[in-house]
Motif scaffolding. Structure first.
Motif, PDB file in Angstrom:
ATOM      1  N   LEU A 149      -4.673   9.480   9.847  1.00  0.00           N
ATOM      2  CA  LEU A 149      -3.832   8.970   8.622  1.00  0.00           C
ATOM      3  C   LEU A 149      -2.780   7.572   8.515  1.00  0.00           C
ATOM      4  N   LEU A 150      -2.439   7.189   8.925  1.00  0.00           N
ATOM      5  CA  LEU A 150      -1.271   6.341   9.417  1.00  0.00           C
ATOM      6  C   LEU A 150      -2.809   5.664  10.114  1.00  0.00           C
ATOM      7  N   GLU A 151      -3.399   5.849  10.896  1.00  0.00           N
ATOM      8  CA  GLU A 151      -4.375   4.556  11.182  1.00  0.00           C
ATOM      9  C   GLU A 151      -5.646   4.404  10.246  1.00  0.00           C
ATOM     10  N   ALA A 152      -5.554   4.809   9.572  1.00  0.00           N
ATOM     11  CA  ALA A 152      -6.650   4.830   8.243  1.00  0.00           C
ATOM     12  C   ALA A 152      -6.134   4.432   7.242  1.00  0.00           C
ATOM     13  N   TRP A 153      -4.504   3.997   7.119  1.00  0.00           N
ATOM     14  CA  TRP A 153      -3.473   2.706   6.365  1.00  0.00           C
ATOM     15  C   TRP A 153      -2.329   2.328   7.163  1.00  0.00           C
ATOM     16  N   PRO A 154      -2.220   1.480   7.479  1.00  0.00           N
ATOM     17  CA  PRO A 154      -0.918   1.353   9.032  1.00  0.00           C
ATOM     18  C   PRO A 154      -0.371   0.235   8.574  1.00  0.00           C
ATOM     19  N   ASP A 155      -0.398   0.139   6.998  1.00  0.00           N
ATOM     20  CA  ASP A 155       1.049  -0.459   6.024  1.00  0.00           C
ATOM     21  C   ASP A 155       1.172   0.153   4.918  1.00  0.00           C
ATOM     22  N   ALA A 156       0.598   1.389   5.028  1.00  0.00           N
ATOM     23  CA  ALA A 156       1.114   2.149   4.092  1.00  0.00           C
ATOM     24  C   ALA A 156       2.530   2.500   3.891  1.00  0.00           C
ATOM     25  N   THR A 157       3.322   3.050   2.478  1.00  0.00           N
ATOM     26  CA  THR A 157       4.302   3.393   2.733  1.00  0.00           C
ATOM     27  C   THR A 157       4.056   4.737   2.239  1.00  0.00           C
ATOM     28  N   ILE A 158       4.540   6.036   2.823  1.00  0.00           N
ATOM     29  CA  ILE A 158       4.291   7.366   2.576  1.00  0.00           C
ATOM     30  C   ILE A 158       5.072   7.704   2.478  1.00  0.00           C
ATOM     31  N   ALA A 159       4.994   8.960   1.208  1.00  0.00           N
ATOM     32  CA  ALA A 159       5.668   9.710   0.952  1.00  0.00           C
ATOM     33  C   ALA A 159       5.581  11.129   1.099  1.00  0.00           C
ATOM     34  N   VAL A 160       5.427  11.669   1.938  1.00  0.00           N
ATOM     35  CA  VAL A 160       4.710  13.500   2.566  1.00  0.00           C
ATOM     36  C   VAL A 160       5.726  14.507   2.156  1.00  0.00           C
ATOM     37  N   ASP A 161       5.258  15.488   1.618  1.00  0.00           N
ATOM     38  CA  ASP A 161       5.588  16.895   1.152  1.00  0.00           C
ATOM     39  C   ASP A 161       5.788  18.002   2.061  1.00  0.00           C
ATOM     40  N   MET A 200       0.558  -1.327   0.003  1.00  0.00           N
ATOM     41  CA  MET A 200       0.061   0.084  -0.213  1.00  0.00           C
ATOM     42  C   MET A 200       0.809   1.453   0.386  1.00  0.00           C
ATOM     43  N   ILE A 201       0.455   2.366  -0.635  1.00  0.00           N
ATOM     44  CA  ILE A 201       1.123   3.504  -0.890  1.00  0.00           C
ATOM     45  C   ILE A 201       0.210   5.133  -0.851  1.00  0.00           C
ATOM     46  N   ALA A 202       1.059   5.410  -0.102  1.00  0.00           N
ATOM     47  CA  ALA A 202       0.070   6.961  -0.659  1.00  0.00           C
ATOM     48  C   ALA A 202       1.111   8.330  -0.366  1.00  0.00           C
ATOM     49  N   GLY A 203       0.618   9.823  -1.566  1.00  0.00           N
ATOM     50  CA  GLY A 203       0.782   9.951  -1.498  1.00  0.00           C
ATOM     51  C   GLY A 203       0.866  11.483  -0.813  1.00  0.00           C
ATOM     52  N   VAL A 204       1.262  12.551  -0.257  1.00  0.00           N
ATOM     53  CA  VAL A 204       0.458  13.110   1.064  1.00  0.00           C
ATOM     54  C   VAL A 204       0.943  14.657   0.848  1.00  0.00           C
ATOM     55  N   ASP A 205       0.104  15.602   1.267  1.00  0.00           N
ATOM     56  CA  ASP A 205       0.754  17.305   1.173  1.00  0.00           C
ATOM     57  C   ASP A 205      -0.631  18.156   2.581  1.00  0.00           C
ATOM     58  N   GLY A 206      -0.036  18.273   3.112  1.00  0.00           N
ATOM     59  CA  GLY A 206      -0.386  19.545   3.555  1.00  0.00           C
ATOM     60  C   GLY A 206      -1.818  20.605   2.820  1.00  0.00           C
ATOM     61  N   CYS A 207      -2.318  20.743   3.683  1.00  0.00           N
ATOM     62  CA  CYS A 207      -3.794  21.379   3.203  1.00  0.00           C
ATOM     63  C   CYS A 207      -4.318  22.406   3.965  1.00  0.00           C
ATOM     64  N   LYS A 208      -5.279  22.919   4.032  1.00  0.00           N
ATOM     65  CA  LYS A 208      -6.284  23.718   5.190  1.00  0.00           C
ATOM     66  C   LYS A 208      -6.898  22.960   5.910  1.00  0.00           C
ATOM     67  N   ARG A 209      -7.265  21.801   5.499  1.00  0.00           N
ATOM     68  CA  ARG A 209      -7.917  21.158   5.865  1.00  0.00           C
ATOM     69  C   ARG A 209      -7.537  20.160   6.947  1.00  0.00           C
ATOM     70  N   GLY A 210      -6.035  19.836   6.874  1.00  0.00           N
ATOM     71  CA  GLY A 210      -5.110  19.341   7.501  1.00  0.00           C
ATOM     72  C   GLY A 210      -4.105  18.514   6.653  1.00  0.00           C
ATOM     73  N   TRP A 211      -4.722  17.565   6.307  1.00  0.00           N
ATOM     74  CA  TRP A 211      -3.200  16.151   5.194  1.00  0.00           C
ATOM     75  C   TRP A 211      -4.342  15.967   3.935  1.00  0.00           C
ATOM     76  N   VAL A 212      -4.396  16.044   2.632  1.00  0.00           N
ATOM     77  CA  VAL A 212      -4.919  15.767   1.493  1.00  0.00           C
ATOM     78  C   VAL A 212      -3.728  14.475   1.238  1.00  0.00           C
ATOM     79  N   ALA A 213      -3.980  13.502   1.019  1.00  0.00           N
ATOM     80  CA  ALA A 213      -3.323  12.166   0.386  1.00  0.00           C
ATOM     81  C   ALA A 213      -4.489  11.560  -0.936  1.00  0.00           C
ATOM     82  N   ILE A 214      -3.326  10.397  -1.351  1.00  0.00           N
ATOM     83  CA  ILE A 214      -3.291  10.466  -2.470  1.00  0.00           C
ATOM     84  C   ILE A 214      -3.329   8.552  -1.785  1.00  0.00           C
ATOM     85  N   VAL A 215      -4.284   7.874  -1.885  1.00  0.00           N
ATOM     86  CA  VAL A 215      -3.519   6.789  -1.667  1.00  0.00           C
ATOM     87  C   VAL A 215      -4.231   5.666  -2.451  1.00  0.00           C
ATOM     88  N   GLY A 216      -3.562   3.922  -2.006  1.00  0.00           N
ATOM     89  CA  GLY A 216      -3.892   2.783  -2.624  1.00  0.00           C
ATOM     90  C   GLY A 216      -3.194   2.989  -4.236  1.00  0.00           C
TER      91      GLY A 216
END
Length: 246
Positions: free
Chosen positions: A31-43, A1-17
């Motif tokens: 986000l971590l709780e929702a995707w407990p095994d994801a490799t995440i690249a975050v800006d 599982m993978i996710a790309g993440v950026d900060g936003c006004k609401r918190g964090w926007v993620a492209i996942v799966g």
């Protein structure tokens, strides 16, 4: 599982799966709780040295040299103690501007040559500390939550050539720059409708594109195809990696 993440006004926007979807989370912990095994690249910067030399952290100095006209997108992060002042931020300008001056003054004492804090970098402090606390508290997360930077990632995907157009001009979305990035994402197989749809409330068009290119980076990290700047990452005093992945 993978996710790309950026900060936003609401918190964090993620492209996942593996088949990418757009999700928004109020907290990085959520986000971590929702995707407990994801490799995440975050800006978002990860790893904060106690002192800064030469104008920035080692990855910031290295990638600026390759970004040409886009190098201003890489904010120089100050030493950890200056960033940790962000814990006192209230979100009210009248309160936070004096804190910005205090953070800049401290940053200058902890850098050589002395360097203050940009206002753009200053407003990243709460999100930096949000991730920082999670990684310090759970060393296992450090193997799967990696710092990336969209303009570095776009440049690497574009065979080392920086994007010719900015994403924004004077704080407003520059559609030609967005289209240039959408075209590059498409060349690398990412053509999801969320790239052209109106973003959710509290999420910018640029936030979505930045999360999307980070999603591509996360996939390359999993496959062993990503590169880090520097190639031999340093660690801060808490064992957090100081590197930008692309």
């Amino acid at each position: 599982m993978i996710a790309g993440v950026d900060g936003c006004k609401r918190g964090w926007v993620a492209i996942v799966g593996e088949t990418p979807e757009l999700r928004v989370y109020e907290s990085f912990a959520g986000l971590l709780e929702a995707w407990p095994d994801a490799t995440i690249a975050v800006d978002m910067p990860i790893g904060l040295p106690d002192r800064i030399t030469g104008g920035g952290r080692s990855p910031e100095k290295q990638v600026r040299a390759m970004l040409g006209p886009r190098q201003s997108s890489v904010f120089a992060m100050p030493a950890r103690a200056a960033v940790e002042l962000g814990a006192q931020m209230t979100g009210r300008i009248d309160d936070d501007y004096p804190l910005h001056r205090k953070a800049s003054a401290l940053a200058k004492t902890l850098s050589e040559p002395p360097k203050g804090v940009s206002i753009q970098g200053f407003y990243l402090f709460p999100k930096i500390l949000e991730i920082d606390a999670l990684l310090k508290g759970d060393p296992k997360l450090r193997t799967r939550v990696k710092e990336s930077h969209p303009e570095v990632a776009f440049t690497v995907l574009n065979s080392g050539v920086p994007m010719s157009l900015p994403k924004k001009i004077k704080g407003r979305v520059h559609e030609a720059g967005m289209d240039e990035r959408r075209a590059l994402l498409a060349r690398h197989g990412l053509t999801a409708s969320f790239l052209t749809d109106a973003p959710p409330s509290g999420v910018g068009v640029d936030d979505v594109l930045d999360a999307a290119v980070c999603w591509l980076v996360a996939g390359r990290i999993v496959r062993g195809e990503a590169v880090s700047f520097p190639s031999q990452p340093e660690q801060d005093a808490h064992g957090l990696e100081i590197a930008i992945w692309a």
